[in-house]
Design an enzyme around this catalytic site. Structure first.
Site, PDB file in Angstrom:
ATOM      1  N   HIS A  37       0.791  -1.218   0.171  1.00 54.49           N
ATOM      2  CA  HIS A  37      -0.635  -0.062  -0.109  1.00 54.49           C
ATOM      3  C   HIS A  37       1.395   1.079   0.113  1.00 54.49           C
ATOM      4  O   HIS A  37       1.946   1.717   0.980  1.00 54.49           O
ATOM      5  CB  HIS A  37      -1.147  -0.238   0.994  1.00 54.49           C
ATOM      6  N   HIS A  89      -1.918  -1.652   7.226  1.00 62.15           N
ATOM      7  CA  HIS A  89      -1.488  -1.843   5.834  1.00 62.15           C
ATOM      8  C   HIS A  89      -0.521  -1.274   4.962  1.00 62.15           C
ATOM      9  O   HIS A  89       0.199  -0.904   4.390  1.00 62.15           O
ATOM     10  CB  HIS A  89      -3.030  -1.832   5.034  1.00 62.15           C
ATOM     11  N   VAL A 141      -9.669   9.674   1.360  1.00 56.99           N
ATOM     12  CA  VAL A 141      -9.651   8.209   0.688  1.00 56.99           C
ATOM     13  C   VAL A 141     -10.105   7.137   1.917  1.00 56.99           C
ATOM     14  O   VAL A 141      -9.860   6.914   2.836  1.00 56.99           O
ATOM     15  CB  VAL A 141      -8.586   8.300   0.497  1.00 56.99           C
ATOM     16  N   HIS A 177      -4.470   4.359  -2.610  1.00 56.94           N
ATOM     17  CA  HIS A 177      -4.537   3.656  -1.422  1.00 56.94           C
ATOM     18  C   HIS A 177      -3.621   2.609  -2.072  1.00 56.94           C
ATOM     19  O   HIS A 177      -2.626   2.097  -1.016  1.00 56.94           O
ATOM     20  CB  HIS A 177      -6.010   3.049  -1.366  1.00 56.94           C
ATOM     21  N   ARG A 217     -18.342 -19.650  37.811  1.00 54.76           N
ATOM     22  CA  ARG A 217     -18.291 -18.032  38.252  1.00 54.76           C
ATOM     23  C   ARG A 217     -18.270 -18.309  39.301  1.00 54.76           C
ATOM     24  O   ARG A 217     -17.343 -17.037  40.013  1.00 54.76           O
ATOM     25  CB  ARG A 217     -19.541 -17.854  37.190  1.00 54.76           C
ATOM     26  N   GLU A 229     -17.625  -3.958  24.535  1.00 53.34           N
ATOM     27  CA  GLU A 229     -16.692  -6.341  24.359  1.00 53.34           C
ATOM     28  C   GLU A 229     -15.477  -5.498  22.785  1.00 53.34           C
ATOM     29  O   GLU A 229     -14.475  -6.251  23.806  1.00 53.34           O
ATOM     30  CB  GLU A 229     -17.748  -6.876  24.006  1.00 53.34           C
ATOM     31  N   HIS A 253     -21.577 -17.847  32.072  1.00 54.14           N
ATOM     32  CA  HIS A 253     -23.464 -17.683  31.292  1.00 54.14           C
ATOM     33  C   HIS A 253     -22.660 -18.672  29.544  1.00 54.14           C
ATOM     34  O   HIS A 253     -23.395 -18.120  28.913  1.00 54.14           O
ATOM     35  CB  HIS A 253     -24.319 -16.732  31.603  1.00 54.14           C
ATOM     36  N   HIS A 309     -29.074 -15.708  24.627  1.00 57.34           N
ATOM     37  CA  HIS A 309     -28.072 -15.158  25.120  1.00 57.34           C
ATOM     38  C   HIS A 309     -27.139 -17.031  26.081  1.00 57.34           C
ATOM     39  O   HIS A 309     -26.609 -16.535  26.463  1.00 57.34           O
ATOM     40  CB  HIS A 309     -28.421 -14.613  26.738  1.00 57.34           C
TER      41      HIS A 309
END
Length: 711
Positions: free
Chosen positions: A66, A106, A231, A306, A398, A455, A505, A517
């Site tokens: 690139h 890149h 771009v 690019h 848990r 997350e 869970h 879930h």
């Protein structure tokens, strides 16, 4: 500082508006004292064009790569490595070095060119070997690992936007290191973190998550340079975006500086120095309006610049830039100029080593913690397990983890944890360790991170903390939401980072929340990552071993030493405390990925293999199926696969093909262990909303159904 005033100042050519403030660290003042000298500007301009030449030559030779960013951001590189950044190429892992992350990975020839010219051990032959097998210059930057050991690479980047979050994690690491180890008499951590991103990075949603977190926690040691060339790959950026980036960054709570000419060396330098000195609780974004592919007139400023579309025009471009016919040319003047910068940085480094020696002499305990962390020296898994009391209890894994994580934190003082707004459910809070951040009773020495509902952001920040080399991060969410950060987990595995994920869970046992879930495919989806060990423990003792393994990754019990992340897969619902073998045998067996829980007392007729909450059903079924039944608990497939052939044969003897596996998830991977003649009792469909015991019953996850399937 509001962005409007800065835009105006620079648009009027008032680069001198950026006067280093009295808050600038003394080292930074010394290193930028000659910034205004015309000779310096001339040397930087020459270096920028020669960096363009290196990028053009290497990409042309590889017929791959690139061109756009290395050519368009060359002046940014010149200022960073030629003036503003604090580094020592002879000690590339110096703990107090400035960090640079190329989020737009890149454009990797940008990074390789500048590291070469800045004196890092990247010889010109390696620059020429760009994108070739076993070279130090792969297609995208790779953090030093078993495949590549390129010095100066602070993060593995390529997936756009992630590098911004990695830089946030590195800034977190610096803040935490300063709060944990600096003293009133000795400051050993005060570096900055830089990242270079493009429009594509900012279109990816993870950039928003990470930048919001950075502003909220007041990470003013973070400087983001935005290569704003309008771009993207397919089209000009206006085709897919119309937002005002400056207003966006300002809304997050960042200081914003806009450079209307992102090739103006004085303006870039002034902006960077302002960002370094402005310790006001705000990270800084410097928007540099650049021309992509600058130097190749045929494609410059267009989306064609690019990639490698400009390669056919490279020879003419090199002449226009004043470069000689000799390819991969760096002038003696440029090398000399960069060596002067290296010498100035070396003086800062030498002063730091004196400070560090004095600090170490005065703070022996802190020094031991720091040096052990940097050397990845820690207690063995066996020693850590000795710190975790054995406990006969029927409880969710848990819940087991909620106590065990505190002993893990005691065993490894630089262990930190966090959650994506689910501490109460994940139960991974380290008691008495404080919360990381700014305000609301938080501090930068806190070991508990509140990531918010982010997350993906949590994953990239955790990777960044790990890249920092001092702290060992873990982070938690519901297992079903691991897909939000799957891309970051993949990079953690690729980069061999000691990161752990606490994913609770774990199955249809979630119950009433329903199929949105209830993960059925997620555990298998994580197991297929190379270098990711997925631990699904069956009771308290297996959970203790799994946590110990997560921070030692194979250092005990005869297992193969490996590196990389660990996923801890934990239940919401209670599980039975196993009794087939002793607690110590269960712990030791977990460290080998699988072990014989129930040994047959007659001729071997069948083997039942199970993991996690389903092991309790297998143990109970064996009592009904007779003396010829063996039960194998397999908390970690990949770890079992690493064991010796002799051990694997002792657990799963080839003489017995009558095998049944059971897990509350998709069945596919289990056929590796039961064979085509075997049977898998799994869940190859999505669940439904009902109490967990009903979902288990209706989907066949019971002792009674397992017995029936075995007969």
């Amino acid at each position: 500082m509001k962005f409007s005033a800065v835009v105006l100042a620079l648009a009027l050519g008032a680069a001198t508006a950026f006067v280093p403030s009295t808050r600038m660290p003394r080292a930074a003042v010394k290193m930028s004292a000659t910034a205004a000298a015309p000779a310096v500007e001339s040397a930087l301009a020459t270096a920028a064009n020669e960096a363009r030449g290196l990028a053009m030559d290497s990409i042309a030779a590889a017929a791959s790569g690139h061109l756009g960013l290395p050519l368009g951001a060359a002046e940014i590189g010149a200022v960073l490595w030629g003036q503003s950044m604090m580094y020592n190429p002879d000690e590339p892992t110096w703990p107090n070095r400035d960090r640079f992350v190329l989020s737009a990975g890149h454009g990797s020839m940008f990074l390789y060119s500048w590291l070469h010219m800045a004196g890092y051990d990247i010889p010109m032959e390696e620059v020429k070997n760009f994108r070739q097998w076993h070279s130090q210059t792969p297609g995208h930057p790779e953090f030093p690992n078993s495949e590549h050991t390129t010095p100066g690479i602070e993060a593995t980047t390529g997936p756009l936007g992630a590098g911004i979050g990695n830089a946030v994690g590195l800034a977190v690491s610096e803040k935490m290191a300063a709060a944990t180890f600096n003293t009133e008499d000795h400051k050993i951590f005060d570096h900055h973190v830089y990242a270079l991103c493009g429009d594509g990075c900012l279109q990816e949603g993870v950039s928003a998550e990470a930048m919001s977190f950075a502003a909220h926690e007041k990470l003013d040691n973070l400087i983001l340079l935005f290569d704003s060339n309008d771009v993207t790959l397919d089209k000009m950026a206006e085709f897919t975006q119309s937002e005002d980036h400056a207003q966006r960054f300002d809304a997050y709570g960042w200081d914003v500086i806009t450079l209307t000419d992102g090739h103006d060396l004085k303006a870039i330098h002034a902006a960077v120095e302002e960002a370094k000195s402005n310790n006001n609780g705000k990270p800084t974004a410097i928007i540099c309006k650049t021309i992509i592919g600058k130097g190749i007139d045929e494609v410059a400023g267009t989306n064609a610049a690019h990639g490698e579309a400009g390669v056919e025009f490279v020879d003419g471009a090199r002449k226009s830039l004043g470069l000689p016919d000799e390819k991969w040319h760096v002038s003696d003047d440029t090398y000399s100029f960069m060596k002067e910068k290296q010498a100035a940085n070396k003086a800062v480094y030498d002063e730091w080593t004196e400070t560090y020696a004095a600090w170490k002499a005065a703070n022996g305990d802190k020094a031991t913690i720091l040096e052990d962390a940097l050397a990845k020296k820690r207690k063995s898994a066996a020693e850590i397990m000795d710190m975790i009391p054995m406990k006969e209890t029927d409880e969710a894994t848990r819940a087991s983890g909620s106590t065990i994580i505190n002993q893990v934190s005691d065993a490894l003082p630089t262990y930190v944890s966090g959650s994506a707004d689910l501490h109460g459910s994940n139960k991974n809070y380290i008691k008495g360790a404080g919360d990381f951040g700014s305000g609301f009773g938080k501090s930068y020495s806190g070991k508990n991170f509140y990531y918010g509902i982010r997350e993906h952001g949590m994953g990239v920040i955790m990777n960044g903390i790990s890249y920092g080399g001092i702290f060992t991060p873990s982070g938690a969410t519901f297992l079903v939401f691991a897909d939000y950060m799957r891309a970051t987990m993949r990079i953690a595995a690729l980069a061999e980072l000691p990161v752990s994920y606490i994913l609770t869970h774990d199955s249809i046992g979630v119950g009433e929340d329903g199929p949105t879930h209830q993960p059925v495919e997620t555990v298998s989806g994580l197991r297929v990552f190379p270098n990711m060990d997925v631990m699904r423990p069956a009771d308290y003792e297996e959970t203790a071993a799994a946590y110990a393994y997560s921070i030692t990754k194979g250092m005990a019990c005869g297992t193969v030493q490996t590196t990389g992340p660990v996923s801890l897969i934990l239940t919401r619902q209670n599980v039975k405390y196993l009794t087939g073998v002793s607690p110590q045998e269960r712990r030791d067996g977990t460290m080998k990925g699988a072990y014989t829980l129930v040994k047959e007392t007659a001729d071997l007729e069948r083997i039942i293999i199970a993991a996690g909450s389903e092991v309790q059903f297998a143990e109970a079924a064996a009592k009904e199926l007779g003396a010829g039944t063996r039960v194998v608990s397999m908390p970690c497939m990949s770890l079992f696969d690493k064991q010796s052939a002799e051990y694997k044969e002792s657990v799963l003897p080839s003489s017995c093909a009558n095998r049944v596996a059971m897990e509350a998830g998709v069945s596919g991977l289990w056929y590796k262990y039961v064979g085509l003649q075997g049977k898998v009792v799994g869940v190859d469909r999505f669940g439904f909303s009902a109490p967990g015991d009903i979902t288990f019953r209706e989907l066949g996850m019971t002792t009674e159904n397992l017995i029936a399937e075995c007969q």
